[in-house]
Design an enzyme around this catalytic site. Structure first.
Site, PDB file in Angstrom:
ATOM      1  NE  ARG A 201     -14.309  20.167   5.673  1.00  0.00           N
ATOM      2  CZ  ARG A 201     -14.357  20.823   6.842  1.00  0.00           C
ATOM      3  NH1 ARG A 201     -15.205  20.449   7.780  1.00  0.00           N
ATOM      4  NH2 ARG A 201     -13.573  21.842   7.048  1.00  0.00           N
TER       5      ARG A 201
ATOM      6  NE  ARG B 245     -16.813  25.445   7.155  1.00  0.00           N
ATOM      7  CZ  ARG B 245     -15.619  25.336   6.593  1.00  0.00           C
ATOM      8  NH1 ARG B 245     -14.760  26.347   6.659  1.00  0.00           N
ATOM      9  NH2 ARG B 245     -15.272  24.239   5.965  1.00  0.00           N
TER      10      ARG B 245
ATOM     11  CE  LYS C 123      -7.572  25.268   3.279  1.00  0.00           C
ATOM     12  NZ  LYS C 123      -7.767  24.218   4.320  1.00  0.00           N
TER      13      LYS C 123
ATOM     14  NE  ARG D 173     -10.877  22.008  -1.045  1.00  0.00           N
ATOM     15  CZ  ARG D 173     -11.071  22.954  -0.132  1.00  0.00           C
ATOM     16  NH1 ARG D 173     -10.998  24.210  -0.451  1.00  0.00           N
ATOM     17  NH2 ARG D 173     -11.330  22.629   1.114  1.00  0.00           N
TER      18      ARG D 173
HETATM   19  P1  AP5 Z   1      -9.004  27.569   9.931  1.00  0.00           P
HETATM   20  O1  AP5 Z   1      -8.050  28.672   9.716  1.00  0.00           O
HETATM   21  O2  AP5 Z   1     -10.452  27.886   9.804  1.00  0.00           O
HETATM   22  O3  AP5 Z   1      -8.604  26.323   9.006  1.00  0.00           O
HETATM   23  P2  AP5 Z   1      -8.757  26.110   7.461  1.00  0.00           P
HETATM   24  O4  AP5 Z   1      -7.516  25.480   6.941  1.00  0.00           O
HETATM   25  O5  AP5 Z   1      -9.221  27.374   6.784  1.00  0.00           O
HETATM   26  O6  AP5 Z   1      -9.884  24.996   7.490  1.00  0.00           O
HETATM   27  P3  AP5 Z   1     -11.222  24.850   6.689  1.00  0.00           P
HETATM   28  O7  AP5 Z   1     -11.984  23.805   7.434  1.00  0.00           O
HETATM   29  O8  AP5 Z   1     -11.912  26.152   6.457  1.00  0.00           O
HETATM   30  O9  AP5 Z   1     -10.709  24.284   5.335  1.00  0.00           O
HETATM   31  P4  AP5 Z   1     -11.482  23.522   4.326  1.00  0.00           P
HETATM   32  O10 AP5 Z   1     -10.477  23.487   3.241  1.00  0.00           O
HETATM   33  O11 AP5 Z   1     -12.011  22.207   4.757  1.00  0.00           O
HETATM   34  O12 AP5 Z   1     -12.791  24.428   4.091  1.00  0.00           O
HETATM   35  P5  AP5 Z   1     -13.221  25.388   2.903  1.00  0.00           P
HETATM   36  O13 AP5 Z   1     -14.094  26.428   3.486  1.00  0.00           O
HETATM   37  O14 AP5 Z   1     -12.056  25.800   2.086  1.00  0.00           O
HETATM   38  O15 AP5 Z   1      -8.711  26.926  11.356  1.00  0.00           O
HETATM   39  C1  AP5 Z   1      -9.556  25.945  11.917  1.00  0.00           C
HETATM   40  C2  AP5 Z   1      -9.709  26.215  13.427  1.00  0.00           C
HETATM   41  O16 AP5 Z   1      -8.452  26.000  14.065  1.00  0.00           O
HETATM   42  C3  AP5 Z   1     -10.108  27.647  13.769  1.00  0.00           C
HETATM   43  O17 AP5 Z   1     -10.999  27.607  14.844  1.00  0.00           O
HETATM   44  C4  AP5 Z   1      -8.804  28.344  14.161  1.00  0.00           C
HETATM   45  O18 AP5 Z   1      -9.016  29.355  15.134  1.00  0.00           O
HETATM   46  C5  AP5 Z   1      -7.982  27.181  14.716  1.00  0.00           C
HETATM   47  N1  AP5 Z   1      -6.569  27.288  14.400  1.00  0.00           N
HETATM   48  C6  AP5 Z   1      -6.015  27.643  13.211  1.00  0.00           C
HETATM   49  N2  AP5 Z   1      -4.669  27.601  13.285  1.00  0.00           N
HETATM   50  C7  AP5 Z   1      -4.372  27.180  14.549  1.00  0.00           C
HETATM   51  C8  AP5 Z   1      -3.148  26.943  15.249  1.00  0.00           C
HETATM   52  N3  AP5 Z   1      -1.952  27.113  14.651  1.00  0.00           N
HETATM   53  N4  AP5 Z   1      -3.210  26.533  16.542  1.00  0.00           N
HETATM   54  C9  AP5 Z   1      -4.438  26.362  17.149  1.00  0.00           C
HETATM   55  N5  AP5 Z   1      -5.626  26.600  16.541  1.00  0.00           N
HETATM   56  C10 AP5 Z   1      -5.595  26.994  15.262  1.00  0.00           C
HETATM   57  O19 AP5 Z   1     -14.076  24.388   1.995  1.00  0.00           O
HETATM   58  C11 AP5 Z   1     -15.324  23.876   2.453  1.00  0.00           C
HETATM   59  C12 AP5 Z   1     -15.933  23.023   1.348  1.00  0.00           C
HETATM   60  O20 AP5 Z   1     -16.184  23.836   0.171  1.00  0.00           O
HETATM   61  C13 AP5 Z   1     -15.066  21.867   0.833  1.00  0.00           C
HETATM   62  O21 AP5 Z   1     -15.199  20.715   1.657  1.00  0.00           O
HETATM   63  C14 AP5 Z   1     -15.622  21.684  -0.577  1.00  0.00           C
HETATM   64  O22 AP5 Z   1     -16.836  20.983  -0.555  1.00  0.00           O
HETATM   65  C15 AP5 Z   1     -15.921  23.109  -1.020  1.00  0.00           C
HETATM   66  N6  AP5 Z   1     -14.784  23.750  -1.725  1.00  0.00           N
HETATM   67  C16 AP5 Z   1     -14.073  24.849  -1.309  1.00  0.00           C
HETATM   68  N7  AP5 Z   1     -13.121  25.166  -2.185  1.00  0.00           N
HETATM   69  C17 AP5 Z   1     -13.206  24.246  -3.186  1.00  0.00           C
HETATM   70  C18 AP5 Z   1     -12.474  24.031  -4.374  1.00  0.00           C
HETATM   71  N8  AP5 Z   1     -11.430  24.835  -4.710  1.00  0.00           N
HETATM   72  N9  AP5 Z   1     -12.808  22.983  -5.164  1.00  0.00           N
HETATM   73  C19 AP5 Z   1     -13.859  22.163  -4.841  1.00  0.00           C
HETATM   74  N10 AP5 Z   1     -14.604  22.306  -3.710  1.00  0.00           N
HETATM   75  C20 AP5 Z   1     -14.278  23.343  -2.897  1.00  0.00           C
END
Ligand code: AP5
Length: 226
Positions: free
Chosen positions: A182, A171, A23, A98
């Site tokens: 997660r 992180r 994402k 979410r």
């Molecule tokens: P990346 O693009 O960083 O993946 P992502 O989907 O953004 O993963 P996240 O781990 O950031 O998502 P998340 O939803 O768990 O975290 P968030 O910060 O939203 O890619 C990952 C890696 O893979 C990178 O190194 C990239 O280079 C590589 N990659 C990407 N695409 C690739 C491909 N096609 N091929 C190879 N490599 C690839 O949330 C964190 C926490 O915040 C949650 O756990 C929760 O506690 C809280 N939170 C956030 N939003 C909410 C909400 N709306 N409601 C409640 N709690 C929330």
């Protein structure tokens, strides 16, 4: 930037997907390509934690455990950011909504503003790949560029390709155990939104297992066609 090919109203695009689906990676590419603003609730919450705000203090332990932060806190930080003038040109919501309550609150907010969701892109990826991606991720602490040990390493170890800083960070929730918590939270609370948006006719599914640029091309086609 390809803004001239966008619809005339400010587009609102949602990227839905489990941790590691890509994402954040794709949202940053859309920002660059179409001039949309990436709104990551994860980034907003991490900033609140770092700043030591009341919202950040409440979110910190929940995020470290891989759970979901309360809807009230998330909606408050998102609404604040959405009010910033730059968001008027269109946004990519990365990690929001979410829960069904967040999706309903967003619908109400957009309805009140006379806006509509352009598309909800579900990035589909399997569990093994998701854990590999999350466990190998690192980010430039200065400019936010994302990297991966195997799939997207920086050209020179520990130095950012984009800004040249030597400030790579990892992180606190990027380990295999928290990643599984997660994923559980995603399956219980977020996966039902696939059906929610399918019923609205807004859902587009994209296979997110392949190379980053191929996935980017699929999403860009969705943005261009609206
Ligand atoms: P990346 O693009 O960083 O993946 P992502 O989907 O953004 O993963 P996240 O781990 O950031 O998502 P998340 O939803 O768990 O975290 P968030 O910060 O939203 O890619 C990952 C890696 O893979 C990178 O190194 C990239 O280079 C590589 N990659 C990407 N695409 C690739 C491909 N096609 N091929 C190879 N490599 C690839 O949330 C964190 C926490 O915040 C949650 O756990 C929760 O506690 C809280 N939170 C956030 N939003 C909410 C909400 N709306 N409601 C409640 N709690 C929330």
């Amino acid at each position: 930037m390809d803004g001239a090919r966008l619809p005339t109203t400010a587009p609102i695009l949602i990227l839905l997907g489990p941790p590691g689906a890509g994402k954040g990676t794709q949202a940053r590419m859309l920002e660059e390509q179409f001039g949309l603003v990436q709104l990551s609730t994860g980034d907003l919450l991490r900033a609140a934690v770092a700043a030591g705000t009341e919202a950040g203090k409440a979110a910190d332990a929940v995020m470290k455990a891989g759970g979901l932060v309360s809807d009230d806190i998330v909606l408050a930080v998102l609404t604040d950011r959405l009010a910033d003038p730059d968001c008027a040109k269109g946004v990519v919501l990365d990690g929001f909504p979410r829960t069904t309550a967040q999706a309903e609150a967003l619908d109400q907010m957009l309805h009140a503003r006379g806006q509509a969701i352009m598309a909800v892109v579900s990035l589909d990826v399997d569990t093994v790949k998701m854990v590999l991606r999350v466990a190998g991720r690192y980010t430039c602490g200065s400019c936010g560029e994302g990297y991966h040990e195997d799939f997207k390493p920086s050209k020179v170890a520990e130095i950012c390709d984009v800004c040249g800083a030597q400030d790579m960070t990892r992180r606190a929730d990027d380990n295999a155990e928290t990643a599984m918590s997660r994923l559980d939270a995603y399956q219980i609370s977020t996966a039902p939104l696939i059906e929610y948006y399918a019923k609205q006719g807004a859902l587009k599914r994209v296979d997110a297992m392949g190379p980053i640029n191929d996935i980017g091309r699929s999403i860009a086609n969705i943005v261009r066609t609206g």
